[in-house]
Design a protein around this motif. Structure first.
Motif, PDB file in Angstrom:
ATOM      1  N   ARG A 281     -12.471  -2.799   1.406  1.00 17.54           N
ATOM      2  CA  ARG A 281     -12.067  -2.336   0.077  1.00 17.54           C
ATOM      3  C   ARG A 281     -10.785  -3.003  -0.381  1.00 17.54           C
ATOM      4  O   ARG A 281     -10.624  -3.367  -1.532  1.00 17.54           O
ATOM      5  CB  ARG A 281     -11.903  -0.800   0.095  1.00 17.54           C
ATOM      6  CG  ARG A 281     -11.341  -0.210  -1.184  1.00 17.54           C
ATOM      7  CD  ARG A 281     -12.322  -0.313  -2.329  1.00 17.54           C
ATOM      8  NE  ARG A 281     -11.766   0.188  -3.557  1.00 17.54           N
ATOM      9  CZ  ARG A 281     -11.220  -0.578  -4.499  1.00 17.54           C
ATOM     10  NH1 ARG A 281     -11.166  -1.875  -4.362  1.00 17.54           N
ATOM     11  NH2 ARG A 281     -10.732  -0.031  -5.590  1.00 17.54           N
ATOM     12  N   TYR A 282      -9.816  -3.137   0.524  1.00 14.59           N
ATOM     13  CA  TYR A 282      -8.488  -3.624   0.145  1.00 14.59           C
ATOM     14  C   TYR A 282      -8.187  -5.025   0.693  1.00 14.59           C
ATOM     15  O   TYR A 282      -7.050  -5.481   0.592  1.00 14.59           O
ATOM     16  CB  TYR A 282      -7.413  -2.625   0.585  1.00 14.59           C
ATOM     17  CG  TYR A 282      -7.536  -1.322  -0.174  1.00 14.59           C
ATOM     18  CD1 TYR A 282      -7.348  -1.293  -1.552  1.00 14.59           C
ATOM     19  CD2 TYR A 282      -7.863  -0.143   0.463  1.00 14.59           C
ATOM     20  CE1 TYR A 282      -7.464  -0.112  -2.259  1.00 14.59           C
ATOM     21  CE2 TYR A 282      -7.985   1.041  -0.247  1.00 14.59           C
ATOM     22  CZ  TYR A 282      -7.787   1.046  -1.614  1.00 14.59           C
ATOM     23  OH  TYR A 282      -7.916   2.224  -2.318  1.00 14.59           O
ATOM     24  N   HIS A 283      -9.175  -5.675   1.269  1.00 16.49           N
ATOM     25  CA  HIS A 283      -9.022  -7.045   1.782  1.00 16.49           C
ATOM     26  C   HIS A 283      -7.842  -7.138   2.746  1.00 16.49           C
ATOM     27  O   HIS A 283      -6.949  -7.971   2.596  1.00 16.49           O
ATOM     28  CB  HIS A 283      -8.878  -8.049   0.627  1.00 16.49           C
ATOM     29  CG  HIS A 283      -9.956  -7.913  -0.393  1.00 16.49           C
ATOM     30  ND1 HIS A 283     -11.241  -8.337  -0.171  1.00 16.49           N
ATOM     31  CD2 HIS A 283      -9.942  -7.357  -1.630  1.00 16.49           C
ATOM     32  CE1 HIS A 283     -11.986  -8.063  -1.218  1.00 16.49           C
ATOM     33  NE2 HIS A 283     -11.238  -7.470  -2.124  1.00 16.49           N
ATOM     34  N   LEU A 284      -7.864  -6.263   3.750  1.00  8.86           N
ATOM     35  CA  LEU A 284      -6.791  -6.194   4.739  1.00  8.86           C
ATOM     36  C   LEU A 284      -7.196  -6.928   6.014  1.00  8.86           C
ATOM     37  O   LEU A 284      -8.369  -7.127   6.282  1.00  8.86           O
ATOM     38  CB  LEU A 284      -6.487  -4.728   5.072  1.00  8.86           C
ATOM     39  CG  LEU A 284      -6.121  -3.843   3.876  1.00  8.86           C
ATOM     40  CD1 LEU A 284      -6.046  -2.382   4.294  1.00  8.86           C
ATOM     41  CD2 LEU A 284      -4.802  -4.287   3.259  1.00  8.86           C
ATOM     42  N   ASP A 285      -6.201  -7.249   6.804  1.00  6.51           N
ATOM     43  CA  ASP A 285      -6.448  -7.892   8.096  1.00  6.51           C
ATOM     44  C   ASP A 285      -6.827  -6.867   9.143  1.00  6.51           C
ATOM     45  O   ASP A 285      -6.419  -5.766   9.166  1.00  6.51           O
ATOM     46  CB  ASP A 285      -5.189  -8.622   8.592  1.00  6.51           C
ATOM     47  CG  ASP A 285      -4.801  -9.742   7.631  1.00  6.51           C
ATOM     48  OD1 ASP A 285      -5.686 -10.318   6.988  1.00  6.51           O
ATOM     49  OD2 ASP A 285      -3.592 -10.014   7.551  1.00  6.51           O
TER      50      ASP A 285
ATOM     51  N   LEU B 250       2.323   2.032  12.370  1.00  4.50           N
ATOM     52  CA  LEU B 250       2.033   2.675  13.649  1.00  4.50           C
ATOM     53  C   LEU B 250       1.160   1.801  14.545  1.00  4.50           C
ATOM     54  O   LEU B 250       0.768   2.221  15.636  1.00  4.50           O
ATOM     55  CB  LEU B 250       1.360   4.034  13.408  1.00  4.50           C
ATOM     56  CG  LEU B 250       2.204   5.060  12.646  1.00  4.50           C
ATOM     57  CD1 LEU B 250       1.372   6.291  12.297  1.00  4.50           C
ATOM     58  CD2 LEU B 250       3.439   5.447  13.446  1.00  4.50           C
ATOM     59  N   LYS B 251       0.846   0.597  14.044  1.00  8.68           N
ATOM     60  CA  LYS B 251       0.060  -0.386  14.806  1.00  8.68           C
ATOM     61  C   LYS B 251      -1.276   0.192  15.285  1.00  8.68           C
ATOM     62  O   LYS B 251      -1.667   0.042  16.435  1.00  8.68           O
ATOM     63  CB  LYS B 251       0.872  -0.938  15.969  1.00  8.68           C
ATOM     64  CG  LYS B 251       2.121  -1.668  15.511  1.00  8.68           C
ATOM     65  CD  LYS B 251       2.932  -2.159  16.675  1.00  8.68           C
ATOM     66  CE  LYS B 251       4.165  -2.923  16.345  1.00  8.68           C
ATOM     67  NZ  LYS B 251       4.878  -2.767  15.154  1.00  8.68           N
ATOM     68  N   LEU B 252      -1.984   0.818  14.344  1.00 12.39           N
ATOM     69  CA  LEU B 252      -3.254   1.463  14.675  1.00 12.39           C
ATOM     70  C   LEU B 252      -4.467   0.595  14.374  1.00 12.39           C
ATOM     71  O   LEU B 252      -5.573   0.947  14.752  1.00 12.39           O
ATOM     72  CB  LEU B 252      -3.394   2.769  13.881  1.00 12.39           C
ATOM     73  CG  LEU B 252      -2.387   3.848  14.224  1.00 12.39           C
ATOM     74  CD1 LEU B 252      -2.555   5.025  13.287  1.00 12.39           C
ATOM     75  CD2 LEU B 252      -2.570   4.289  15.663  1.00 12.39           C
ATOM     76  N   GLY B 253      -4.281  -0.488  13.664  1.00 12.83           N
ATOM     77  CA  GLY B 253      -5.423  -1.227  13.164  1.00 12.83           C
ATOM     78  C   GLY B 253      -5.860  -0.611  11.841  1.00 12.83           C
ATOM     79  O   GLY B 253      -5.209   0.287  11.316  1.00 12.83           O
ATOM     80  N   VAL B 254      -6.976  -1.090  11.322  1.00 11.08           N
ATOM     81  CA  VAL B 254      -7.439  -0.658  10.004  1.00 11.08           C
ATOM     82  C   VAL B 254      -8.942  -0.399  10.072  1.00 11.08           C
ATOM     83  O   VAL B 254      -9.686  -1.228  10.592  1.00 11.08           O
ATOM     84  CB  VAL B 254      -7.127  -1.736   8.936  1.00 11.08           C
ATOM     85  CG1 VAL B 254      -7.599  -1.310   7.564  1.00 11.08           C
ATOM     86  CG2 VAL B 254      -5.628  -2.058   8.908  1.00 11.08           C
TER      87      VAL B 254
END
Length: 148
Positions: A144-148, A133-137
């Protein structure tokens, strides 16, 4: 610290991540599905989290599976305050059930671990929604999950 308290702490961490997520999500996005894919809505994912917690809390208290039920009405899955309240309430119910299990049986251990798996599964699914949904993180999820 016992292993069961460690498990309880992991479930509390999961709740903090959900708190951050629902505060990050615009309420209008709770009704969104992943585009061009078979999926339910974000709110329905969170409904399943609430129901999972409530159902596993009952099962842990009883020592065996009691069936699935969810107090969050299907008509409320797109209402941010209702979802937030249900997530918090279900986390408190779960914490009460886990705290009452000072010497958990093998069945209670198994149920608590199944719930942790359920929580993690929904974390993974909701990461896909954030990206799809292209909301960001949210920052806590990035960390916690090493996301971009």
């Amino acid at each position: 610290m016992t292993a069961f308290t460690t498990l309880q702490d992991r479930l509390k961490l999961s709740q903090r991540l959900y708190d951050d997520l629902v505060n990050f999500f615009p309420e209008a996005k709770l009704a969104c599905k992943l585009p061009n894919l078979p999926s339910n809505t974000v709110g329905q994912q969170l409904w399943c989290v609430v129901g999972g917690r409530e159902s596993y809390a009952k099962a842990i208290a009883a020592g065996n599976w009691q069936g699935f039920s969810c107090s969050l009405a299907s008509t409320s899955v797109n209402v941010g305050d209702e979802v937030k309240s249900a997530l918090l309430r279900s986390a408190n119910e779960l914490d009460t059930a886990l705290t009452a299990s000072a010497s958990p049986t093998d069945a209670q251990w198994s149920l608590a671990l199944q719930l942790l798996e359920h929580e993690a599964q929904h974390h993974g699914q909701l990461v896909r929604y954030l990206y799809g949904l292209k909301l960001g993180v949210p920052a806590s999820w990035k960390s916690r999950y090493h996301l971009d």
